[in-house]
Scaffold this motif. Structure first.
Motif, PDB file in Angstrom:
ATOM      1  N   MET A 201      45.432  35.256  51.035  1.00 13.86           N
ATOM      2  CA  MET A 201      44.143  36.752  52.238  1.00 13.86           C
ATOM      3  C   MET A 201      45.129  37.632  51.830  1.00 13.86           C
ATOM      4  O   MET A 201      43.840  38.458  51.735  1.00 13.86           O
ATOM      5  N   LYS A 202      46.941  37.466  52.792  1.00 14.81           N
ATOM      6  CA  LYS A 202      47.175  39.228  52.153  1.00 14.81           C
ATOM      7  C   LYS A 202      46.560  40.260  51.084  1.00 14.81           C
ATOM      8  O   LYS A 202      46.710  40.889  50.105  1.00 14.81           O
ATOM      9  N   ASN A 203      47.514  39.043  49.543  1.00  6.69           N
ATOM     10  CA  ASN A 203      46.656  39.200  47.609  1.00  6.69           C
ATOM     11  C   ASN A 203      45.111  39.338  47.434  1.00  6.69           C
ATOM     12  O   ASN A 203      45.481  40.425  47.125  1.00  6.69           O
ATOM     13  N   VAL A 204      44.452  38.856  48.245  1.00  4.79           N
ATOM     14  CA  VAL A 204      43.204  39.466  48.469  1.00  4.79           C
ATOM     15  C   VAL A 204      42.994  40.049  48.694  1.00  4.79           C
ATOM     16  O   VAL A 204      42.575  40.984  48.135  1.00  4.79           O
ATOM     17  N   LYS A 205      43.403  40.782  49.919  1.00  4.24           N
ATOM     18  CA  LYS A 205      43.141  41.891  50.401  1.00  4.24           C
ATOM     19  C   LYS A 205      43.945  43.424  50.155  1.00  4.24           C
ATOM     20  O   LYS A 205      43.566  44.477  49.865  1.00  4.24           O
ATOM     21  N   ALA A 208      41.203  43.657  46.823  1.00  2.00           N
ATOM     22  CA  ALA A 208      40.943  44.183  47.098  1.00  2.00           C
ATOM     23  C   ALA A 208      40.498  45.366  47.525  1.00  2.00           C
ATOM     24  O   ALA A 208      39.182  46.244  47.482  1.00  2.00           O
ATOM     25  N   THR A 209      41.424  45.848  48.354  1.00  4.13           N
ATOM     26  CA  THR A 209      40.984  47.167  49.048  1.00  4.13           C
ATOM     27  C   THR A 209      42.209  48.528  47.784  1.00  4.13           C
ATOM     28  O   THR A 209      42.574  49.522  48.297  1.00  4.13           O
ATOM     29  N   SER A 331      51.066  39.798  43.310  1.00  5.72           N
ATOM     30  CA  SER A 331      49.254  38.943  43.896  1.00  5.72           C
ATOM     31  C   SER A 331      49.478  39.230  42.700  1.00  5.72           C
ATOM     32  O   SER A 331      47.797  40.063  42.684  1.00  5.72           O
ATOM     33  N   THR A 334      46.036  37.150  41.729  1.00  3.48           N
ATOM     34  CA  THR A 334      44.622  37.795  42.353  1.00  3.48           C
ATOM     35  C   THR A 334      44.260  38.842  41.525  1.00  3.48           C
ATOM     36  O   THR A 334      43.032  39.307  42.184  1.00  3.48           O
TER      37      THR A 334
END
Length: 395
Positions: A201-205, A208-209, A331, A334
């Protein structure tokens, strides 16, 4: 890959060299059957435009949305197993294409094959993105070279296999994918790469940001819309102009021209400002697609395929290297997954719109509409990509 003179092409680690060669073999298997897919559904299985686009879109959506999860998994746990799984799933999907006739079954097989693409590419591009940043342009150009080699050889083999029965081509392709999965299982790709195992989820965030990634995604969306025409509008239009064998011919031409161009221009491409390269490639796409509104006939269409291939060969590795350059350490998979997932929406629209235009509208209307998408890409590139960019980063 073989070394270039001086430092223009680095000596890749052994597992990366093997993976580049696998990309060529994988694309050979892929293009053995892809040229026949849309034509087989419309001519042999009598699928309508909606059914045909549903099969192709199911494959595309799984192939481009699921890399978000596959890339995050590869970032967290490594790429070896997910590459192996991806090749096996693709083999099973293509085996299903050769065994079933119904729309529902074909959609299911397309989901299976598309999921395989997602797993395979999530692992592969996660590994590629972890190579030194100063070598990314050269790596993705080499990757494009191997993919084009497969795109040139695959349609020839598929065409020969399909002389008696198209299902034979599906079967041969399926067996090749399954064999590749066995090779990948033994090769243990990623052994030379250091993985920073961060929470998924850290990689996705992080992806995504990332404002720069979203600007690049906006620039890429017109291309994601145009690229699927290679699998829908192009073979269907070629079939209308010159019969079913013309569909395979455009893929052979696409692969041969792409391979020749990347071999001649690879060193130049690694030195050119990627923002400028993207902007002018889009302008070329707009004019190339729009030209078919007035230049009709198989000879003009084949000339268009040459122009399209040059544009594709410029855009694909450039967008990939810019994505990898933007990715934060750990990441990379991702970032590619987010790019792919958002692009799937535009790609699915491209499948539906392209097939609908070919079936329901005149060539002038079809190619004018697609040309306008190329001009849109040019406009967005001018607005969002800074021409001062020199290292693949978006500021």
């Amino acid at each position: 890959m073989a070394r270039e003179e001086h430092t223009d092409q680095p000596i890749w680690p052994q597992d990366i060299r093997r993976l580049l060669w696998m990309q060529g073999v994988m694309n050979t298997s892929h293009f053995m059957t892809i040229p026949l897919l849309a034509l087989y559904m419309s001519a042999n299985l009598q699928f309508g435009a909606a059914a045909l686009a549903s099969v192709m879109s199911a494959n595309l959506l799984c192939a481009q949305v699921l890399p978000l999860a596959a890339g995050a998994v590869a970032d967290r746990f490594g790429s070896h197993r997910i590459i192996t799984l991806g090749l096996m799933l693709r083999g099973l999907g293509f085996l299903g294409f050769g065994c079933f006739d119904g729309v529902g079954a074909w959609i299911g097989c397309a989901v299976l094959a598309g999921t395989g693409v997602a797993c395979y590419e999530g692992g592969v591009y996660g590994l590629f993105g972890r190579q030194p940043r100063e070598r990314l342009s050269a790596l993705f150009a080499s990757n494009n070279q191997m993919l084009n080699a497969g795109a040139a050889i695959g349609p020839i083999i598929g065409g020969l296999a399909a002389l008696g029965q198209i299902r034979v081509a599906f079967g041969v392709s399926a067996i090749l994918f399954i064999l590749l999965s066995a090779v990948a299982h033994r090769a243990k790709f990623g052994s030379s790469v250091r993985f920073v195992r961060q929470p998924m989820m850290k990689n996705v965030k992080a992806a995504a940001t990332h404002a720069g990634l979203w600007r690049l995604i906006a620039v890429s969306l017109p291309w994601f819309f145009l690229f699927p025409q290679l699998y829908v509008a192009f073979p269907m239009y070629a079939g209308q102009l010159a019969g079913p064998h013309a569909a395979s011919a455009i893929y052979v031409l696409n692969g041969v021209v792409g391979l020749a161009f990347i071999m001649l221009a690879k060193r130049w491409m690694t030195r050119v400002n990627p923002a400028s390269l993207t902007t002018w490639a889009y302008l070329g796409a707009g004019f190339a697609f729009a030209s078919l509104a007035v230049l009709q006939g198989i000879e003009w269409f084949l000339l268009f395929i040459v122009a399209y291939t040059v544009i594709e060969t410029l855009l694909l590795p450039t967008l990939e290297s810019m994505t990898a350059s933007l990715a934060t350490d750990g990441s990379q998979g991702t970032f590619f997954g987010v790019m792919s997932a958002v692009g799937a929406l535009s790609g699915a629209a491209g499948y539906y719109v392209g097939s609908w235009l070919i079936v329901n509208r005149s060539p002038a209307e079809t190619w004018s509409a697609l040309g306008s998408v190329g001009f849109l890409g040019f406009t967005v590139s001018v607005l969002l990509l800074r021409r001062s960019q020199s290292n693949g980063s978006l500021h």
